[in-house]
Design an enzyme around this catalytic site. Structure first.
Site, PDB file in Angstrom:
ATOM      1  N   ARG A 198       0.864  -1.182   0.000  1.00  0.00           N
ATOM      2  CA  ARG A 198       0.000   0.000   0.000  1.00  0.00           C
ATOM      3  C   ARG A 198       0.899   1.229   0.000  1.00  0.00           C
ATOM      4  O   ARG A 198       2.121   1.121   0.129  1.00  0.00           O
ATOM      5  CB  ARG A 198      -1.021  -0.013   1.142  1.00  0.00           C
ATOM      6  CG  ARG A 198      -0.623  -0.668   2.412  1.00  0.00           C
ATOM      7  CD  ARG A 198       0.503  -0.002   3.156  1.00  0.00           C
ATOM      8  NE  ARG A 198       0.250   1.421   3.343  1.00  0.00           N
ATOM      9  CZ  ARG A 198       1.171   2.307   3.618  1.00  0.00           C
ATOM     10  NH1 ARG A 198       2.445   1.939   3.723  1.00  0.00           N
ATOM     11  NH2 ARG A 198       0.893   3.576   3.779  1.00  0.00           N
ATOM     12  N   GLY A 199       0.262   2.424  -0.136  1.00  0.00           N
ATOM     13  CA  GLY A 199       1.032   3.650  -0.308  1.00  0.00           C
ATOM     14  C   GLY A 199       1.113   3.927  -1.806  1.00  0.00           C
ATOM     15  O   GLY A 199       1.485   3.038  -2.585  1.00  0.00           O
ATOM     16  N   ALA A 200       0.758   5.164  -2.201  1.00  0.00           N
ATOM     17  CA  ALA A 200       0.567   5.454  -3.629  1.00  0.00           C
ATOM     18  C   ALA A 200       1.783   5.092  -4.499  1.00  0.00           C
ATOM     19  O   ALA A 200       1.642   4.361  -5.490  1.00  0.00           O
ATOM     20  CB  ALA A 200       0.169   6.918  -3.801  1.00  0.00           C
ATOM     21  N   ARG A 259      -7.208  -0.053  -6.914  1.00  0.00           N
ATOM     22  CA  ARG A 259      -7.390   1.034  -5.942  1.00  0.00           C
ATOM     23  C   ARG A 259      -7.514   2.342  -6.723  1.00  0.00           C
ATOM     24  O   ARG A 259      -6.585   2.736  -7.423  1.00  0.00           O
ATOM     25  CB  ARG A 259      -6.210   1.077  -4.956  1.00  0.00           C
ATOM     26  CG  ARG A 259      -6.108  -0.204  -4.116  1.00  0.00           C
ATOM     27  CD  ARG A 259      -5.314  -0.018  -2.854  1.00  0.00           C
ATOM     28  NE  ARG A 259      -5.990   0.836  -1.912  1.00  0.00           N
ATOM     29  CZ  ARG A 259      -5.399   1.349  -0.823  1.00  0.00           C
ATOM     30  NH1 ARG A 259      -4.130   1.088  -0.580  1.00  0.00           N
ATOM     31  NH2 ARG A 259      -6.066   2.128   0.001  1.00  0.00           N
ATOM     32  N   GLN A 276      -1.855   2.162   9.912  1.00  0.00           N
ATOM     33  CA  GLN A 276      -0.568   2.294   9.208  1.00  0.00           C
ATOM     34  C   GLN A 276       0.437   3.104  10.028  1.00  0.00           C
ATOM     35  O   GLN A 276       1.642   2.897   9.915  1.00  0.00           O
ATOM     36  CB  GLN A 276      -0.764   2.982   7.845  1.00  0.00           C
ATOM     37  CG  GLN A 276      -1.500   2.164   6.811  1.00  0.00           C
ATOM     38  CD  GLN A 276      -2.981   2.508   6.794  1.00  0.00           C
ATOM     39  OE1 GLN A 276      -3.574   2.852   7.810  1.00  0.00           O
ATOM     40  NE2 GLN A 276      -3.599   2.399   5.627  1.00  0.00           N
ATOM     41  N   ASP A 334      -1.925  10.818  -1.997  1.00  0.00           N
ATOM     42  CA  ASP A 334      -2.302   9.811  -2.996  1.00  0.00           C
ATOM     43  C   ASP A 334      -2.576  10.455  -4.345  1.00  0.00           C
ATOM     44  O   ASP A 334      -2.473   9.798  -5.389  1.00  0.00           O
ATOM     45  CB  ASP A 334      -3.528   9.030  -2.537  1.00  0.00           C
ATOM     46  CG  ASP A 334      -3.091   7.931  -1.588  1.00  0.00           C
ATOM     47  OD1 ASP A 334      -2.777   8.263  -0.430  1.00  0.00           O
ATOM     48  OD2 ASP A 334      -2.997   6.771  -2.030  1.00  0.00           O
ATOM     49  N   ASN A 391      -5.444  12.239   0.573  1.00  0.00           N
ATOM     50  CA  ASN A 391      -4.533  11.379   1.357  1.00  0.00           C
ATOM     51  C   ASN A 391      -5.390  10.580   2.333  1.00  0.00           C
ATOM     52  O   ASN A 391      -6.623  10.743   2.385  1.00  0.00           O
ATOM     53  CB  ASN A 391      -3.490  12.241   2.089  1.00  0.00           C
ATOM     54  CG  ASN A 391      -2.365  11.405   2.679  1.00  0.00           C
ATOM     55  OD1 ASN A 391      -1.777  10.578   1.976  1.00  0.00           O
ATOM     56  ND2 ASN A 391      -2.069  11.577   3.948  1.00  0.00           N
ATOM     57  N   LYS A 392      -4.760   9.716   3.098  1.00  0.00           N
ATOM     58  CA  LYS A 392      -5.466   8.826   4.029  1.00  0.00           C
ATOM     59  C   LYS A 392      -6.506   9.575   4.857  1.00  0.00           C
ATOM     60  O   LYS A 392      -6.236  10.683   5.339  1.00  0.00           O
ATOM     61  CB  LYS A 392      -4.432   8.166   4.943  1.00  0.00           C
ATOM     62  CG  LYS A 392      -4.955   7.224   5.988  1.00  0.00           C
ATOM     63  CD  LYS A 392      -5.879   6.154   5.464  1.00  0.00           C
ATOM     64  CE  LYS A 392      -5.294   5.366   4.319  1.00  0.00           C
ATOM     65  NZ  LYS A 392      -6.305   4.568   3.577  1.00  0.00           N
TER      66      LYS A 392
HETATM   67  O1  MRU Z   1      -4.498   3.074   2.152  1.00  0.00           O
HETATM   68  P1  MRU Z   1      -3.018   3.330   2.060  1.00  0.00           P
HETATM   69  O2  MRU Z   1      -2.237   2.747   3.180  1.00  0.00           O
HETATM   70  O3  MRU Z   1      -2.478   2.936   0.701  1.00  0.00           O
HETATM   71  O4  MRU Z   1      -2.876   4.898   2.165  1.00  0.00           O
HETATM   72  C1  MRU Z   1      -1.607   5.462   2.065  1.00  0.00           C
HETATM   73  C2  MRU Z   1      -1.586   6.926   2.251  1.00  0.00           C
HETATM   74  O5  MRU Z   1      -2.593   7.565   2.411  1.00  0.00           O
HETATM   75  C3  MRU Z   1      -0.245   7.579   2.130  1.00  0.00           C
HETATM   76  O6  MRU Z   1      -0.172   8.704   2.945  1.00  0.00           O
HETATM   77  C4  MRU Z   1      -0.036   8.005   0.673  1.00  0.00           C
HETATM   78  O7  MRU Z   1      -0.240   6.928  -0.196  1.00  0.00           O
HETATM   79  C5  MRU Z   1       1.295   8.583   0.455  1.00  0.00           C
HETATM   80  S1  MRU Z   1       2.543   7.358   0.482  1.00  0.00           S
HETATM   81  C6  MRU Z   1       4.022   8.053   0.179  1.00  0.00           C
END
Ligand code: MRU
Length: 353
Positions: A54-56, A95, A204, A245, A255-256
């Site tokens: 996970r993470g963009a 996603r 996370q 994201d 973002n999250k």
């Molecule tokens: O649902 P996730 O864990 O993929 O969400 C991740 C985030 O919101 C991060 O802050 C974002 O992807 C930036 S990662 C460098």
């Protein structure tokens, strides 16, 4: 500060062995380090959909390797185009909010299409696709290190930084975005302490940000998401730094979920709120935050924490996984190209990234 047990830049959640892809199962952290082998785009899509990776930026890199794996099957150049397009559809559907996913898939498709129109044979196309996926991975780490150095200049010599979710090495090819800024500041000799929002429902912050910062010897304390307001009010925090994201052309940032209320609180208490992201997270084709698709995940992820149901039977839950912070609440956006402040205009020709 505790001695770092590892180099600050040795952590990556994605390994390409030359033959196969291995993805660190982040659902198992911080308890176990388990790697999932992936041999097909379908297996890669599952690791993304189910949050093993996970993470963009990390999602984008993983999908790029998934595209390379799609070309492994039998058949000549004609078959490769079909396989690439089918894999692109499967991976893109995993996603919807993280724009790095579409960005990396487009980049891989362009390599396949241009190689085909250049009359390349199947073996050359496969080799080029693997080289492109590796380049996407390596460039991401390089962008994070550059943006980290820009962002580090924004931090005072001694400071406490509050962050949300995990925008670290685990969320990227390595080094991290928000955590990349923190790593670069520490490398520059600054004394940085971190408060990590636990980040419900996937935790996370509690599981991943705490794990990777502790691994690097960077002082970190976990707080419940609901503690941020009263802590910001004390004046103890000098900056909030988050990842992204997707950043719309006007600077509105997805973002999250929980990022937007944090930005409101930071503004209320005059604490700068920084967004750190590589240029692959800029979506110049989306004008404003309202146009960003927000992923709605299963309500089960809210009901159930670590295998235990927390809510009464029959009571529904909601699960929008991201929120949008309006540009007016963002003090600066830090990319590998520098520090940008309002008015944000990330609107070069649509399609040019
Ligand atoms: O649902 P996730 O864990 O993929 O969400 C991740 C985030 O919101 C991060 O802050 C974002 O992807 C930036 S990662 C460098």
């Amino acid at each position: 500060m505790a001695e770092a047990a590892h180099a600050m830049n040795d952590l990556t959640p994605i390994r390409w062995t030359g033959d196969a892809l291995e993805v660190l199962d982040q659902r198992e952290l911080p308890w176990r380090e388990t790697w999932i082998p992936c041999a097909s785009p379908e297996e890669v899509a599952r690791t993304i959909r189910d949050m093993a990776v996970r993470g963009a930026p990390a999602i984008g890199i993983t999908a790029a390797y998934g595209m390379a794996l799609a070309l492994r099957g039998p058949g000549g150049p004609g078959k490769l185009r079909e396989a690439a397009e089918a894999a692109a559809r499967t991976l893109a559907a995993t996603r919807p909010t993280a724009v790095n996913l579409a960005w990396a898939i487009d980049r891989m498709l362009r390599v396949v299409v241009s190689s085909l129109s250049g009359g390349r044979d199947a073996a050359t196309i496969r080799r080029r696709a693997e080289a492109e996926a590796t380049a996407i991975h390596e460039e991401d780490v390089a962008m994070n290190k550059r943006l980290g150095r820009h962002g580090a200049e924004l931090l005072p010599h001694e400071c406490t930084v509050l962050t949300h979710c995990n925008a670290g090495a685990l969320a990227t090819g390595g080094y991290g975005t928000a955590l990349g800024v923190i790593r670069a500041a520490v490398e520059a000799g600054k004394d940085v302490r971190v408060l990590a929002d636990e980040t419900r429902p996937y935790l996370q912050g509690a599981r991943l940000t705490a794990w990777e910062l502790a691994r690097d010897g960077i002082p970190v304390s976990v707080i419940c998401d609901s503690m941020a307001g009263s802590i910001l009010r004390t004046g103890e925090v000098q900056a909030v730094i988050v990842g992204a994201d997707r950043i719309a052309a006007n600077g509105d940032t997805a973002n999250k979920v929980g990022t937007y209320p944090l930005a409101v609180l930071a503004a209320r208490h005059n604490v700068p709120f920084y967004v750190a992201a590589p240029s692959s997270t800029l979506d110049r084709c989306t004008a404003r935050g309202e146009d960003i698709p927000i992923e709605e995940r299963s309500a089960e992820e809210v009901h159930v924490v670590a295998g235990t149901r927390m809510t009464p039977p029959g009571v529904p839950a909601r699960h929008p996984a991201f929120d949008v912070t309006p540009a007016e609440l963002i003090s600066a956006v830090v990319t590998e190209d520098g520090v940008f402040r309002a008015p944000y205009v990330f609107d070069r020709r649509c399609g040019e990234r």
